[in-house]
Design an enzyme around this catalytic site. Structure first.
Site, PDB file in Angstrom:
ATOM      1  N   GLN A   7      -1.365  -8.382  -5.341  1.00 41.65           N
ATOM      2  CA  GLN A   7      -1.203  -6.949  -5.596  1.00 41.65           C
ATOM      3  C   GLN A   7       0.007  -6.372  -4.868  1.00 41.65           C
ATOM      4  O   GLN A   7       0.293  -6.750  -3.734  1.00 41.65           O
ATOM      5  CB  GLN A   7      -2.468  -6.218  -5.167  1.00 41.65           C
TER       6      GLN A   7
ATOM      7  N   TYR B  69      -9.762   1.526   1.640  1.00 40.97           N
ATOM      8  CA  TYR B  69      -8.990   2.346   0.686  1.00 40.97           C
ATOM      9  C   TYR B  69      -9.325   1.935  -0.753  1.00 40.97           C
ATOM     10  O   TYR B  69      -9.448   2.792  -1.641  1.00 40.97           O
ATOM     11  CB  TYR B  69      -7.495   2.156   0.992  1.00 40.97           C
TER      12      TYR B  69
ATOM     13  N   LEU C 253       4.646   5.127  -0.796  1.00 41.67           N
ATOM     14  CA  LEU C 253       4.645   6.303  -1.677  1.00 41.67           C
ATOM     15  C   LEU C 253       3.682   7.375  -1.159  1.00 41.67           C
ATOM     16  O   LEU C 253       4.012   8.577  -1.178  1.00 41.67           O
ATOM     17  CB  LEU C 253       4.310   5.893  -3.123  1.00 41.67           C
ATOM     18  N   ASN C 254       2.515   6.955  -0.683  1.00 46.54           N
ATOM     19  CA  ASN C 254       1.596   7.934  -0.093  1.00 46.54           C
ATOM     20  C   ASN C 254       2.283   8.659   1.065  1.00 46.54           C
ATOM     21  O   ASN C 254       2.127   9.874   1.256  1.00 46.54           O
ATOM     22  CB  ASN C 254       0.318   7.254   0.395  1.00 46.54           C
TER      23      ASN C 254
ATOM     24  N   LYS D 148      -2.368 -13.883   4.118  1.00 43.54           N
ATOM     25  CA  LYS D 148      -2.781 -13.918   2.703  1.00 43.54           C
ATOM     26  C   LYS D 148      -2.340 -15.235   2.054  1.00 43.54           C
ATOM     27  O   LYS D 148      -3.032 -15.768   1.190  1.00 43.54           O
ATOM     28  CB  LYS D 148      -2.187 -12.723   1.953  1.00 43.54           C
TER      29      LYS D 148
ATOM     30  N   TYR E 296       0.666 -10.288   8.541  1.00 40.22           N
ATOM     31  CA  TYR E 296      -0.403  -9.921   7.594  1.00 40.22           C
ATOM     32  C   TYR E 296      -0.204 -10.658   6.265  1.00 40.22           C
ATOM     33  O   TYR E 296      -1.123 -11.274   5.736  1.00 40.22           O
ATOM     34  CB  TYR E 296      -0.398  -8.396   7.362  1.00 40.22           C
ATOM     35  N   HIS E 297       1.021 -10.587   5.709  1.00 41.53           N
ATOM     36  CA  HIS E 297       1.267 -11.241   4.422  1.00 41.53           C
ATOM     37  C   HIS E 297       1.086 -12.754   4.541  1.00 41.53           C
ATOM     38  O   HIS E 297       0.638 -13.415   3.609  1.00 41.53           O
ATOM     39  CB  HIS E 297       2.685 -10.920   3.922  1.00 41.53           C
TER      40      HIS E 297
ATOM     41  N   THR F 221      -1.664 -10.579  -2.162  1.00 44.02           N
ATOM     42  CA  THR F 221      -0.583  -9.598  -2.150  1.00 44.02           C
ATOM     43  C   THR F 221       0.685 -10.181  -2.773  1.00 44.02           C
ATOM     44  O   THR F 221       0.960 -11.380  -2.618  1.00 44.02           O
ATOM     45  CB  THR F 221      -0.279  -9.114  -0.713  1.00 44.02           C
TER      46      THR F 221
ATOM     47  N   VAL G 132      -0.213   0.035  -3.448  1.00 42.96           N
ATOM     48  CA  VAL G 132      -1.012   0.937  -4.293  1.00 42.96           C
ATOM     49  C   VAL G 132      -0.738   2.373  -3.845  1.00 42.96           C
ATOM     50  O   VAL G 132      -0.526   2.621  -2.666  1.00 42.96           O
ATOM     51  CB  VAL G 132      -2.519   0.636  -4.108  1.00 42.96           C
TER      52      VAL G 132
ATOM     53  N   TYR H  43      13.661   3.432   4.753  1.00 43.09           N
ATOM     54  CA  TYR H  43      14.088   2.481   5.788  1.00 43.09           C
ATOM     55  C   TYR H  43      15.353   1.745   5.333  1.00 43.09           C
ATOM     56  O   TYR H  43      15.385   1.146   4.252  1.00 43.09           O
ATOM     57  CB  TYR H  43      12.999   1.434   6.043  1.00 43.09           C
TER      58      TYR H  43
ATOM     59  N   SER I 116       5.689 -10.699   6.836  1.00 43.36           N
ATOM     60  CA  SER I 116       4.954 -10.201   8.010  1.00 43.36           C
ATOM     61  C   SER I 116       3.812 -11.161   8.277  1.00 43.36           C
ATOM     62  O   SER I 116       3.475 -12.003   7.427  1.00 43.36           O
ATOM     63  CB  SER I 116       4.368  -8.801   7.750  1.00 43.36           C
TER      64      SER I 116
HETATM   65  N1  USQ Z   1       9.109   1.630   3.560  1.00 43.66           N
HETATM   66  C1  USQ Z   1      10.088   2.595   3.742  1.00 43.66           C
HETATM   67  N2  USQ Z   1       9.732   3.743   4.368  1.00 43.66           N
HETATM   68  C2  USQ Z   1       8.466   3.982   4.821  1.00 43.66           C
HETATM   69  C3  USQ Z   1       7.475   2.996   4.628  1.00 43.66           C
HETATM   70  C4  USQ Z   1       7.841   1.822   3.994  1.00 43.66           C
HETATM   71  O1  USQ Z   1      11.243   2.431   3.343  1.00 43.66           O
HETATM   72  O2  USQ Z   1       8.226   5.053   5.386  1.00 43.66           O
HETATM   73  C5  USQ Z   1       9.452   0.374   2.855  1.00 43.66           C
HETATM   74  C6  USQ Z   1       9.108  -0.882   3.628  1.00 43.66           C
HETATM   75  O3  USQ Z   1      10.121  -1.216   4.560  1.00 43.66           O
HETATM   76  C7  USQ Z   1       8.920  -1.883   2.523  1.00 43.66           C
HETATM   77  C8  USQ Z   1       8.365  -1.052   1.351  1.00 43.66           C
HETATM   78  O4  USQ Z   1       8.654   0.295   1.687  1.00 43.66           O
HETATM   79  O5  USQ Z   1      10.136  -2.431   2.136  1.00 43.66           O
HETATM   80  C9  USQ Z   1       6.879  -1.199   1.138  1.00 43.66           C
HETATM   81  O6  USQ Z   1       6.223  -0.910   2.347  1.00 43.66           O
HETATM   82  P1  USQ Z   1       4.680  -0.474   2.397  1.00 43.66           P
HETATM   83  O7  USQ Z   1       4.373  -0.040   3.806  1.00 43.66           O
HETATM   84  O8  USQ Z   1       4.365   0.470   1.314  1.00 43.66           O
HETATM   85  O9  USQ Z   1       3.959  -1.837   1.996  1.00 43.66           O
HETATM   86  P2  USQ Z   1       3.657  -3.173   2.827  1.00 43.66           P
HETATM   87  O10 USQ Z   1       3.815  -3.007   4.282  1.00 43.66           O
HETATM   88  O11 USQ Z   1       4.432  -4.280   2.184  1.00 43.66           O
HETATM   89  O12 USQ Z   1       2.120  -3.399   2.548  1.00 43.66           O
HETATM   90  C10 USQ Z   1       1.410  -2.730   1.509  1.00 43.66           C
HETATM   91  C11 USQ Z   1      -0.085  -2.800   1.828  1.00 43.66           C
HETATM   92  C12 USQ Z   1      -0.528  -4.239   1.808  1.00 43.66           C
HETATM   93  C13 USQ Z   1      -0.153  -4.867   0.471  1.00 43.66           C
HETATM   94  C14 USQ Z   1       1.350  -4.740   0.230  1.00 43.66           C
HETATM   95  C15 USQ Z   1       1.781  -5.227  -1.131  1.00 43.66           C
HETATM   96  O13 USQ Z   1      -0.345  -2.210   3.091  1.00 43.66           O
HETATM   97  O14 USQ Z   1      -1.943  -4.294   2.031  1.00 43.66           O
HETATM   98  O15 USQ Z   1      -0.504  -6.224   0.493  1.00 43.66           O
HETATM   99  O16 USQ Z   1       1.692  -3.346   0.272  1.00 43.66           O
HETATM  100  S1  USQ Z   1       3.437  -5.859  -1.115  1.00 43.66           S
HETATM  101  O17 USQ Z   1       4.328  -4.876  -0.493  1.00 43.66           O
HETATM  102  O18 USQ Z   1       3.838  -6.141  -2.477  1.00 43.66           O
HETATM  103  O19 USQ Z   1       3.415  -7.061  -0.309  1.00 43.66           O
END
Ligand code: USQ
Length: 386
Positions: A208, A11, A239-240, A185, A181-182, A144, A211, A255, A179
């Protein structure tokens, strides 16, 4: 610079390759197509088809005149790594080559072990390769913001000065990820920090946030050069997902309480952050850490923003509060610093209504391809074995 982009099919990897060549750098890309293969295994796919790396590099060369060599192989395989480093001789390495999805890493034991092995062995091989073949080269590693988790104190930019019983030392900021994954990192950062101290490597670790977006300066007029835009529960980010849900008349899946707050950034800013980091390298023996995001939002705020803009386009854009499949704080303090990249010259692209509208219109154009059954399968983060 001679920049080797590891994870060049991803991506972020592919748009970074185009962006750096457009800014005068020489680039090669490496990928094992792991993400493509995991998506196929899990029966999920991006909104629009993404040509393979050979096809995309050929197209980019015909449009922009920049040649990008492609190496397809597995970076956990040392023989492959040595071949790539011998043939390309990088002076800069951008390391994106990881299983990138937190939900995938929490699917079951097999997915967890794949994430652990892939991410850590790749990082270790890169460290050994740099030390052996190009010890002066810099590594720019994608970390991350999730390494820090959501602590009840302000998050500093990578480091924390600790005073304890009258003495002081600077340590990595405390990390507690949400998680596997995190957590990989965090382990990557620890590996890099060890070898920065042992071998004087030159490393920038970019913490990061999530995105969003698909359009960049380089791909704007060429849909075949777009990145993967996943909207499924495993590989799609929030957001996507909301944008595609709004276009598909699928209630946005907030969620739990929706207070989960993260630092977000536009894909264009990711490219600029990575380029600015490369063009202003860390010193030898330095692990430099930047928090890479431009603004913070809660999940509910994002859903509200998408709803407002989608309604101006005639969409209902309902919001649903669904059971949280994850285990995470849903209402918490969140105040991370993020000045380092701004000081290097980052000029942020914020989440304006126009940015949202452009993305929703893109999703509407491809509405017929959206598969609603991919959106919310209720995959819970409490796996029951294999
Ligand atoms: N969330 C919702 N509804 C959804 C999808 C997600 O409420 O349909 C919530 C999640 O529970 C979470 C937040 O939105 O609290 C962010 O979730 P996400 O799926 O956008 O992001 P995440 O799983 O944390 O992972 C993504 C990338 C990862 C990057 C990370 C940055 O996939 O590669 O490292 O964002 S961060 O979130 O700051 O750790």
């Amino acid at each position: 610079m001679n920049v080797l982009i590891l994870g060049g099919d991803g991506y972020l990897g592919w748009p970074t390759a185009m962006h750096l060549t457009a800014h005068g750098h020489t680039v090669a890309v490496v990928d094992s197509y792991l993400r493509r293969s995991l998506c196929r295994q899990e029966n999920v796919e991006p909104l629009v088809d993404v040509p393979n790396l050979h096809q995309r590099t050929a197209l980019w060369e015909s449009i922009a005149g920049h040649h990008i060599p492609v190496y397809i192989g597995d970076l956990t395989d040392w023989m492959f790594v040595t071949e790539v480093f011998r043939r390309f001789s990088p002076d800069s390495i951008v390391h994106y080559a990881e299983q990138p999805a937190a939900p995938y890493s929490m699917l079951n034991r097999k997915a967890a072990l794949l994430t652990l092995r892939n991410n850590l062995e790749t990082t270790a091989n890169i460290i050994f390769a740099v030390n052996q073949f190009c010890p002066e080269a810099q590594i720019v590693k994608l970390g991350t913001m999730g390494e820090y988790g959501t602590p009840n104190i302000d998050i500093e930019e990578g480091w924390l000065n600790v005073e304890h019983k009258g003495r002081q030392q600077k340590f990595l900021f405390p990390r507690q990820a949400g998680s596997l994954y995190h957590t990989t990192k965090i382990m990557d950062t620890d590996l890099l920090w060890l070898y920065v101290r042992m071998w004087d490597l030159r490393v920038t670790d970019l913490m990061q946030g999530p995105v969003y977006g698909i359009f960049t300066t380089e791909n704007r007029d060429h849909e075949q050069l777009y990145s993967f835009l996943n909207y499924d529960e495993l590989f799609g980010t929030v957001l996507n997902r909301f944008i595609i849900q709004a276009a598909a008349a699928y209630p946005m899946t907030v969620y739990g309480k929706g207070g989960q707050t993260r630092g977000y950034l536009n894909i264009i800013d990711t490219l600029n952050c990575v380029r600015l980091s490369l063009e202003n390298p860390a010193q030898k023996g330095e692990l430099r850490i930047f928090n890479q995001f431009t603004e913070t939002f809660s999940v509910s705020q994002l859903a509200d923003r998408v709803q407002q803009v989608a309604r101006t386009l005639g969409l209902a854009a309902e919001i649903a509060r669904v059971d949280n499949p994850r285990k995470e704080a849903e209402d918490h303090y969140y105040k991370p610093e993020h000045t380092g990249l701004l000081e290097l010259g980052l000029d942020p692209h914020y989440l304006t209504d126009d940015v949202l509208a452009e993305m929703i219109e893109f999703a509407l154009k491809h509405k017929d391809k959206i598969k609603p059954e991919q959106i919310y399968r209720k995959i819970r983060w409490n796996p029951d074995g294999e």
